[in-house]
Motif scaffolding. Sequence first.
Motif, PDB file in Angstrom:
ATOM      1  N   LEU A  59      38.559  33.424  39.730  1.00 50.66           N
ATOM      2  CA  LEU A  59      38.986  34.336  40.975  1.00 50.66           C
ATOM      3  C   LEU A  59      38.598  35.631  40.816  1.00 50.66           C
ATOM      4  O   LEU A  59      39.228  36.508  39.932  1.00 50.66           O
ATOM      5  N   PRO A  60      37.785  36.356  41.556  1.00 48.99           N
ATOM      6  CA  PRO A  60      37.308  37.715  41.520  1.00 48.99           C
ATOM      7  C   PRO A  60      38.353  38.471  42.197  1.00 48.99           C
ATOM      8  O   PRO A  60      39.371  38.048  42.914  1.00 48.99           O
ATOM      9  N   GLU A  61      38.392  39.772  41.939  1.00 52.29           N
ATOM     10  CA  GLU A  61      39.291  40.878  42.407  1.00 52.29           C
ATOM     11  C   GLU A  61      39.362  40.767  44.082  1.00 52.29           C
ATOM     12  O   GLU A  61      40.281  40.891  44.573  1.00 52.29           O
ATOM     13  N   GLU A  62      38.025  40.476  44.535  1.00 58.67           N
ATOM     14  CA  GLU A  62      38.196  40.724  46.324  1.00 58.67           C
ATOM     15  C   GLU A  62      39.002  39.357  46.653  1.00 58.67           C
ATOM     16  O   GLU A  62      39.582  39.393  47.799  1.00 58.67           O
ATOM     17  N   TRP A  63      39.289  38.145  45.958  1.00 58.67           N
ATOM     18  CA  TRP A  63      40.166  37.411  46.552  1.00 58.67           C
ATOM     19  C   TRP A  63      41.753  37.771  46.509  1.00 58.67           C
ATOM     20  O   TRP A  63      42.193  37.669  47.765  1.00 58.67           O
ATOM     21  N   VAL A  64      42.043  38.484  45.370  1.00 59.15           N
ATOM     22  CA  VAL A  64      43.239  39.045  45.429  1.00 59.15           C
ATOM     23  C   VAL A  64      43.493  40.247  46.635  1.00 59.15           C
ATOM     24  O   VAL A  64      44.332  40.420  47.402  1.00 59.15           O
ATOM     25  N   GLU A  65      42.539  40.810  46.466  1.00 57.93           N
ATOM     26  CA  GLU A  65      42.386  42.062  47.649  1.00 57.93           C
ATOM     27  C   GLU A  65      42.580  41.695  49.027  1.00 57.93           C
ATOM     28  O   GLU A  65      43.085  42.276  49.858  1.00 57.93           O
ATOM     29  N   SER A  66      41.814  40.632  49.458  1.00 56.00           N
ATOM     30  CA  SER A  66      41.697  40.143  50.785  1.00 56.00           C
ATOM     31  C   SER A  66      43.228  39.769  51.075  1.00 56.00           C
ATOM     32  O   SER A  66      43.739  39.956  52.238  1.00 56.00           O
ATOM     33  N   TYR A  67      44.019  38.893  50.447  1.00 53.67           N
ATOM     34  CA  TYR A  67      45.481  38.778  50.484  1.00 53.67           C
ATOM     35  C   TYR A  67      46.370  39.926  50.813  1.00 53.67           C
ATOM     36  O   TYR A  67      47.120  40.064  51.876  1.00 53.67           O
TER      37      TYR A  67
END
Length: 390
Positions: A59-67
Motif C-alpha cells: 500500500l503506497p502513501e497515495e492510497w492513504v492520501e486518496s481516501y
Amino acid sequence: MNEKFDRIPNRRETGSLKWNVEKHELPMWVADMDFETAPEIQEALVERVAHGVFGYSVLPEEWVESYVSWWGKRHNFIMDPEKLIFTTGVVPAVSSAVRKLTTLAENVLVQTPGYNIFFNSIRNNGRNVVENHLLYEGGQYRMDWETLEEQLANPQTSLMILCNPHNPIGKIWDKETLAKVGELCSRYGVTVLSDEIHCDLTAPGKEYVPFASVNETCRRISVTCIAPTKTFNLAGIQTAAVYAENPFLYHKMWRQLNTDEVAEPNAFAVCATVAAFSKGESWLDELREYIEENKRYVTKEIGEKIPQMHPVASEATYLMWLDCRSLTDDSDVLCSFIREKTGLYLASGKEYGTNGNGFLRMNVATARLLIEDGMQRLFEGITAWMKKIE
C-alpha cells in the motif's frame, strides 16, 4: 440524458452475478450498476495491465492520501491517515468486526429493513441478530428511540451495525440522529460499526454525515467501513478500507483483518482506488444526476400506472424501495410472480428483515432504455397480479 450512461454494455456471459439469468429476463435486483466505470479508472487499470507483472502488492502513501483527500473534500471530514486499514471489501470487514468485537452468543443489533448480508455475517459467526425495526410513517422511515435504547441496554448487546446512508431505504441519517445513536451506544458500552459504502451516491444537492465526524463520542466508539466500489462500480476489484480513530478498536480491526487474510491488496486494488478518488469526481456528479432522473421517471410511472404501489422517497443509493403492502402480504410470492410472468427480477423485501415484507427493492442504476423496459414489465406483472387476486 447522458450518452455515457445511456450505453448498454452486454454483460451476459461475462461471469456477471447480476446478469446470470435467462435470456428473456431483466435483472434489477442486486446492487451492481450496469454502467462502465469512469474512463480515468479504466485508463489506470489498462496501464497496470500493460506492465504485465502481477505479484504481491503493498500500500503506497497515495492510497492513504486518496481516501483522506476525498473525505476531506467531499464530506468535510479530515481522517487520521494512520488509522486507515486496507481490506478486500466491506462485507469481509463486517464479518471480521463481528468476530473480533463480540463473543459467541452475544447480540448484534441491526436496523431493519436493512442490508440482508448483515444477517449472514452475524449468524454465520454464532452471534444473535437483534432487529431494531425502523418506524415507517407517512411514507418515511425514522428511528424508534424507545425500543432502540431497550435493545442497546441489554448487556448481551455488544455491537450495533449502522447503515449510513441506509440500504435499502435510501435514508441519509442527519447529524442529530447520529449523535443520539452515539450517545446511547456509549452509555451502554456498545460499539458502532458504520457501513458507509453508499455514502457518495447521494442525490444531487444532498450530503451525508460520516458517523465518526459527528463528535468525539462517535469517533471514540466506532469503526467505519468505506470503499470506492459501489460509487464507481468496482465491486469485482475487491478494494475497501476500515477506519477507526480509537487506538484500541484500530488495533482490534487491524489484527482481525490480517488474521482473516483480507488485509492485502490485489494487483489492481490500489490503482483503481487512487484513480477513482483523484480523477473520478466529474464522472460521479454526472452519475448522480442520471440516477436521480431514473428515480424520478420510475416514481412518475408508478404514480400514473400502478397507484397501488408507493415508492419510498429516498436521498441516497441507486436502489428504490417500493411499498406493495396494498397488493400482497407476502413479497416473496409477488416477486416470484412478477419474474415468472414478465422476466423482471427484483428483490423481495423479506430478505431485508421481518418488517421488509410487503416491499420490493429495485436497482435503477442502468440505462434509461432498460429502466423503461423494466417499468413496462412491472406494469404488466402487477396487472396480471391484480387479475389473479380479484
